[in-house]
Motif scaffolding. Structure first.
Motif, PDB file in Angstrom:
ATOM      1  N   ALA A  41       0.404   3.937  -3.069  1.00  0.00           N
ATOM      2  CA  ALA A  41       0.093   4.943  -2.695  1.00  0.00           C
ATOM      3  C   ALA A  41       1.468   6.366  -3.004  1.00  0.00           C
ATOM      4  N   PRO A  69       0.995  19.423 -14.858  1.00  0.00           N
ATOM      5  CA  PRO A  69       1.029  20.390 -14.095  1.00  0.00           C
ATOM      6  C   PRO A  69       2.192  21.213 -14.104  1.00  0.00           C
ATOM      7  N   LEU A 129       1.186  -0.990  -0.247  1.00  0.00           N
ATOM      8  CA  LEU A 129      -0.026  -0.148   0.428  1.00  0.00           C
ATOM      9  C   LEU A 129       0.745   0.936  -0.056  1.00  0.00           C
ATOM     10  N   LEU A 175      -4.203  10.270   0.316  1.00  0.00           N
ATOM     11  CA  LEU A 175      -4.918   8.725   0.118  1.00  0.00           C
ATOM     12  C   LEU A 175      -3.917   7.941   1.152  1.00  0.00           C
ATOM     13  N   ASN A 176      -2.647   8.659   1.143  1.00  0.00           N
ATOM     14  CA  ASN A 176      -1.781   7.238   1.366  1.00  0.00           C
ATOM     15  C   ASN A 176      -2.725   7.405   3.931  1.00  0.00           C
ATOM     16  N   THR A 210      -5.684   5.328   3.035  1.00  0.00           N
ATOM     17  CA  THR A 210      -5.579   3.819   3.141  1.00  0.00           C
ATOM     18  C   THR A 210      -4.665   3.152   4.556  1.00  0.00           C
ATOM     19  N   LEU A 211      -4.204   3.480   4.455  1.00  0.00           N
ATOM     20  CA  LEU A 211      -3.747   3.184   5.706  1.00  0.00           C
ATOM     21  C   LEU A 211      -4.213   3.043   7.701  1.00  0.00           C
ATOM     22  N   LEU A 220       0.716   6.142  -7.094  1.00  0.00           N
ATOM     23  CA  LEU A 220      -0.355   7.550  -7.496  1.00  0.00           C
ATOM     24  C   LEU A 220      -0.073   9.046  -7.065  1.00  0.00           C
ATOM     25  N   ARG A 221       1.219   8.977  -6.513  1.00  0.00           N
ATOM     26  CA  ARG A 221       1.064  10.509  -5.330  1.00  0.00           C
ATOM     27  C   ARG A 221       2.058  10.726  -6.788  1.00  0.00           C
ATOM     28  N   LEU A 224       1.439  14.082  -9.904  1.00  0.00           N
ATOM     29  CA  LEU A 224       2.255  14.907  -9.577  1.00  0.00           C
ATOM     30  C   LEU A 224       2.032  16.100 -10.588  1.00  0.00           C
TER      31      LEU A 224
END
Lengths: 331, 315, 517
Positions: free
Chosen positions: A323, C27, A319, B2-3, B6-7, A326-327, A331
């Motif tokens: 994550a 961006p 996860l 999101l982090n 999810t956590l 995804l970030r 960006l």
């Protein structure tokens, strides 16, 4: 025809690197908050210190791994090299009876020398890092057993030795928060590594090598020398980890170590360092290592059955990295 | 963002796991934390079964944890530290290293948490008692059985599980010393270490057999080692005498089928049970003996189904 | 700015592709603003503009690589949502990327049918695969074995495999991004034959290129873009090149004449004697004076890049001497070459020139970090910034700041960053390998001016280029190579015919046999 599926135009300012790291940090904070709410025993000074103590060895190893991984390489010998350095400290201090500083210096130099060898094999002989360090992993595992005589070496004759990790300089000044010295060592190593990465030529070449090694070579840079330098520095840091674990256990355990490199690498990737090289931070790695220890500790405090602890840890690793991906994508 | 989401999601899932784990807040019970040397291994699962049995019988809460491999001394320290933070009523502890845990055990003692050692002891008087097998005596029995089965002469070897742990050292010493003292016609050719890993022990066994075609028997010092030895014997089609240690479904099957001649079993269920029982006794303020001998037995195809033996074997 | 309106050649029939008011932002960057594009069946439509003008982005939207932020896309008059390359293929839109997207270890046939291999009873049918591929190759008049491994093919042949792949989807719209960048004249002619055949079959071809002469030869209409916006569409045949260029750059360019300085008395900066390396370099000797630009002309594979890399120490040489400023130097690695003052700008910037993940400042400083290193190996960032900013100004590098990541710059500006790297390192012998490959017209002329200025300052410059006009435009002298040998040294202003004669001057087959044995 104006579809809603297409993303809206993004013309906002570019998100800065500092904010980026803050996002990674929020995962750690979320875990801490969640565990604190779930158990009153989590947010206790003694437990926080236990978490930091548990992070110290893996954190130092992960910092060493970060350096190598940023060059686009990998070091699988971290775990057994740590053991080798610990055992060497044991041989110097207990078997030879030499003074304490010599044991510490010897362990760090042995680490650096091993890194030098790995680096040379990678840079000069062009053996892929995965293979070169896999070989070193086994060599060091064997050598640790050889020089220790296959027995744990105890540091009972070197009274100050276990103070390196277990003693508390902070506790002598502020008795309420006896932060173990091992944790201070971790932070010191992090500061030094961070400084080297961001402020020195070695650090700059570390990123450049991971970004485009051929371009660096064609810039007339002695690529081999710098690469060997990075492995040697990483090895020296592993030497520090060796001293820490030996001090914490007040013994050098020759059979321990294999598998520790994977935990270190997990911390590195959770911290946002790319396994393909060119990108990464020591702070991120530190956060990654803390996430691993907080998770392990918190689940134990909650008395989660051990088999489920393992499952949850695996999920969190995936996860966290997802994550991060995804970030970066958004960006 | 999101982090965090999810956590938190993952966390709430695990909080449910925790809640379903036991009647933590159901009654005002003793909370006993057992820190073992291992976890996945059938032996430790049997210890856990014994502990759980005692927990059910006496109505206390018991948790059981151990590192993945018996070399990870510092991981065991982390487990012990986390257990201390949980503030349990008592702690059961099977030390991987006889010295490393002493500072943490001191911390527990200072906090008034009684410590019961199990399986192997600690170089300290902090534990109130140690629930364990006499490994030296158990391995000496293995040596006697080996001598009997090979007719009192010939070459034998040992495939052991650890050069560093107390049980590893004691079992090798118990066997080797008994052979030297009591059976002058038996030659011990080698002691090799496979870290309790079946495959590694298999390879070791095969190389020993190939190097010594006239070998009469091998002693495997724990479940993984013994199974490895038996596998090696089968792969080479050898007919040496194999004596194992501990039980488990595979080893029991091998003894029934005759691949393995017999094995020493400890009483792991008893170890777990006695540890929890001793902890409760300590909490009630009762005095405990220095050592609780949990016993050992030799079993083979002839007595494997005896109720007395079957009770201490585990799958 | 829709001044030049294109005339639809086929009245009434719906356009194959009609893109209107396309917006796309990344961006911090607005890549497209109200962009538009129309493609008719059986048309070759050139899409032009400087790098960063938005051509590739627009075509990536059409081929499903990117999703647009706003606007409409019609295929055959029907609105479509193209959300993936796979979907674009199914709709008959094929793209041949500038950077070849082939799997090197697979065969040509396996590459072409990747993801839709013919199967029999669930097992891959290699025979059918190779027969299908052979049929496509035959239709292209291409002599290539379907079972050949892609890694053994030349870039040109790989390009042909890419085209075959696009054709295998029965594409009605074929987008070609710089298809001739790596092709020689014969191969370009071959490509154009194929394009004309496709055209006759009603396929619409989008042709992205910087090469004016090709545009004139092959395309029917030209659409020009600038800064993400649509500028106009003009018929290719009747529009002067100058008009198209001025539409691209927004101003009129004057074609400056070649100035040959008098370097007769200038000292020799670099001399190469009897350089050898296998069959690639055979006994090459030449010299370059201070202030001189020496052009290297020749066909693909003539050995020019190999000579440059051997001089620079990037590849081992078998024999030969290198003299710098009258002194013999031993060059065994790029490090030695740089220390002797030689800088090499590779044709492949992404792989060999830039550390793309690093910022502009660090790329400029990459070869001279030791100069910014103080006590304990600590870098003097302030000094680095000062130097980098200085070069950004001096070379007019377009970047928001010196801390911008190098990969975000356009090709021309990336090239300038590499030039700055060598200038900072005090290299006075500069070897440029294809300095304007993938760089748009406006930036090209800037690079030319820069090279002239560097020569005027006394740098010795070698320019390797496959574009004859470029060699002629820049060089004070022209070295021509063929099959690893230096076949001639011509004065600046030589004729194209003379160069081509030398570039194709092969050794007799007898000599060839002797060499081979």
């Amino acid at each position: 025809m104006t579809d809603t599926a297409a993303p809206a135009a993004k013309s906002g300012p570019r998100i800065s690197g500092a904010f980026h790291r803050l996002l990674a940090f929020s995962g750690l904070i979320a875990l801490v908050v969640a565990f604190s709410l779930a158990s009153p025993n989590f947010m206790q000074t003694q437990n926080i210190l236990a978490i930091l103590q548990a992070t110290s060895v893996n954190g130092v190893l992960a910092i060493a791994a970060t350096l190598v991984i940023i060059t686009g390489g990998i070091d699988l010998s971290l775990g057994t090299l740590m053991t080798f350095c610990a055992v060497l400290a044991g041989v110097i201090l207990t078997y030879l009876g030499l003074p304490l500083p010599l044991g510490v210096i010897g362990a760090i130099l042995a680490g650096a020398a091993s890194g030098l060898i790995s680096g040379t094999v990678v840079a000069k002989l062009k053996v892929p890092p995965f293979i070169a360090t896999l070989g070193m992993m086994l060599i060091l595992k064997g050598l640790s057993l050889v020089i220790s005589g296959t027995r744990p070496i105890y540091f009972n004759d070197t009274p100050g030795f276990n103070q390196i990790a277990l003693g508390s300089v902070v506790g002598q000044i502020i008795p309420a928060v006896p932060v173990p010295n091992g944790v201070l060592v971790l932070f010191a190593v992090a500061l030094i590594a961070s400084f080297v990465l961001s402020k020195t030529a070695l650090g700059r070449y570390t990123f450049a090598l991971g970004s485009n090694e051929e371009a660096v070579r064609l810039s007339g840079v002695n690529v081999d020398r710098w690469k060997i330098g990075v492995y040697a520095l990483a090895g020296g840091i592993v030497g520090v980890a060796g001293v820490l674990i030996a001090s914490r256990l007040n013994s050098a355990q020759p059979a321990l170590g294999q598998g520790y490199e994977l935990d270190a690498i997990a911390a590195v990737v959770i911290g946002g360092t790319s396994l393909s090289g060119g990108r990464g931070t020591v702070l991120g790695t530190l956060i990654g290592a803390l996430i691993i220890s907080v998770l392990a500790n918190g689940l134990r405090i909650l008395s989660v059955a051990q088999e489920w602890q393992t499952v949850v840890t695996g999920c969190i690793i995936i996860l966290a990295v997802y994550a991060d991906i995804l970030r970066r994508r958004t960006l | 963002m999101l982090n965090r989401r999810t956590l938190l999601g993952a966390f709430s899932a695990l909080a449910m796991l925790a809640a379903s784990n036991g009647p933590a807040f159901a009654q005002d019970n003793y909370d006993i934390a057992l820190i073992s040397k291992g976890f996945q291994h059938q032996f430790w699962q049997a210890v856990k079964a014994g502990a759980d049995k005692a927990a059910a019988e006496f109505g206390v809460k018991v948790t059981f944890e151990g590192p993945e491999s018996e070399t990870q001394v510092d991981r065991q320290m982390d487990m012990l530290a986390a257990a201390l933070s949980r503030k349990p009523s008592a702690i059961g502890f099977a030390a991987l290293d006889s010295q490393a845990a002493i500072p943490l055990l001191q911390q527990a003692k200072d906090a008034g948490i009684p410590i019961i050692a199990f399986d192997s002891g600690v170089d300290s008087d902090i534990p109130l008692t140690t629930a364990t097998t006499d490994n030296v005596a158990a391995s000496a029995l293995a040596a006697d059985k080996m001598a009997e089965l090979i007719g009192g002469e010939g070459k034998v070897a040992v495939v052991a599980h650890s050069q560093t742990s107390r049980t590893g050292i004691d079992r090798v010493d118990g066997f080797v010393n008994r052979i030297k003292e009591a059976y002058p016609k038996i030659e011990l050719v080698t002691v090799q270490y496979g870290d309790g890993d079946q495959l590694a022990s298999t390879e070791i066994t095969k190389s020993i057999l190939l190097a010594n075609p006239d070998l009469k028997g091998i002693f495997g010092t724990n479940e993984g080692s013994a199974i490895g030895v038996a596998n090696g014997k089968q792969e080479l089609g050898s007919n040496i005498v194999v004596i194992g240690f501990d039980s488990g479904a595979a080893q029991k099957g091998m003894i029934t089928s005759g691949v393995m001649n017999g094995a020493i079993t400890q009483n792991p269920v008893g170890i777990g049970y006695e540890t929890v029982k001793a902890a409760i006794d300590a909490l009630k303020g009762e005095t405990l003996p220095k050592v609780i001998d949990t016993g050992f037995y030799y079993y083979d195809a002839t007595n494997i189904n005896d109720p007395k033996i079957a009770a201490v074997l585990y799958d | 700015m829709a001044g030049h309106s294109g005339s639809a050649s086929v009245a009434g029939a719906p356009a194959l592709v009609e893109m209107t008011d396309i917006d796309k932002s990344f961006p911090g960057v607005r890549a497209l603003a109200k962009a538009q594009f129309q493609l008719l069946p059986g048309e070759v439509h050139a899409l032009m503009g400087e790098n960063g003008a938005g051509k590739s982005t627009l075509m990536k939207i059409l081929s499903g690589v990117y999703t647009r932020d706003a606007g409409t896309v019609l295929l055959d008059g029907q609105p479509v949502e193209i959300t993936s390359p796979r979907q674009a293929q199914d709709l008959g839109v094929g793209i041949i990327h500038q950077e070849l997207a082939l799997m090197r270890d697979l065969t040509a046939a396996q590459n072409i049918f990747i993801g839709r291999e013919p199967r029999r009873f669930g097992i891959l049918d290699e025979g059918q695969l190779n027969r299908d591929t052979a049929a496509i190759f035959a239709s292209m008049n291409l002599k290539l074995e379907p079972t050949v491994k892609v890694e053994t093919l030349t870039i040109a042949k790989q390009q042909m495999v890419e085209i075959a792949k696009a054709l295998s989807y029965r594409s009605r719209v074929l987008i070609m991004d710089e298809p001739t960048a790596a092709l020689n004249d014969a191969e370009i002619a071959e490509l154009f034959t194929i394009i004309n055949r496709l055209k006759a079959e009603g396929v619409g071809v989008v042709y992205i290129s910087h090469k004016m002469d090709e545009i004139k030869r092959i395309s029917d209409r030209v659409t020009v873009m600038r800064d993400g916006e649509y500028v106009g569409t003009v018929p290719a045949a009747d529009t002067p090149i100058e008009t198209i260029i001025s539409m691209m750059v927004g101003r009129t360019l004057t074609n400056e004449a070649l100035v040959i300085p008098n370097t007769a008395d200038a000292p020799v900066a670099l001399e190469v004697k009897n350089l050898n390396r296998g069959r690639e370099i055979r006994d090459v000797s030449f010299s370059v004076k201070k202030g001189e630009i020496l052009g290297f002309a020749g066909l693909m594979g003539a050995g020019r890049t190999e000579v440059a890399r051997a001089i620079f120490g990037a590849d081992r040489r078998e024999s030969g001497e290198i003299w710098v400023h009258g002194k013999r130097v031993g060059i065994a690695s790029p490090k030695d070459a740089v220390e002797a003052g030689i800088g090499y700008l590779s044709e492949d910037r992404k792989h060999f020139g830039l550390a793309t993940g690093l910022d502009v400042r660090n790329n400029i400083a990459l070869a001279s970090l030791d100069r910014f290193t103080g006590v304990g190996g600590v870098l003097d960032e302030a000094k680095m910034e000062k130097e980098a900013v200085g070069y950004i100004k001096q070379l007019a590098i377009k970047t928001p700041s010196d801390t911008q990541e190098a990969r975000l710059l356009s090709g021309g500006n990336q090239q300038k960053v590499v030039i700055a790297k060598w200038l900072l390192r005090d290299c006075d012998i500069l070897i440029f390998d294809e300095p304007t490959r993938g760089i748009d017209v406006g930036a090209k002329s800037e690079i030319y001016k820069l090279l002239n200025a560097l020569a005027a300052e006394g740098k010795a410059i070698i320019v390797i280029s496959s574009e004859l006009p470029e060699v002629l435009r820049l060089s004070h002298r022209i070295a021509v190579m063929c099959e690893g040998r230096l076949t001639g040294m011509l004065p600046g202003g030589a004729s194209q015919e003379e160069i081509m004669r030398l570039a194709t001057q092969r050794q007799s087959s007898v000599a060839e046999v002797r060499h081979a044995s």
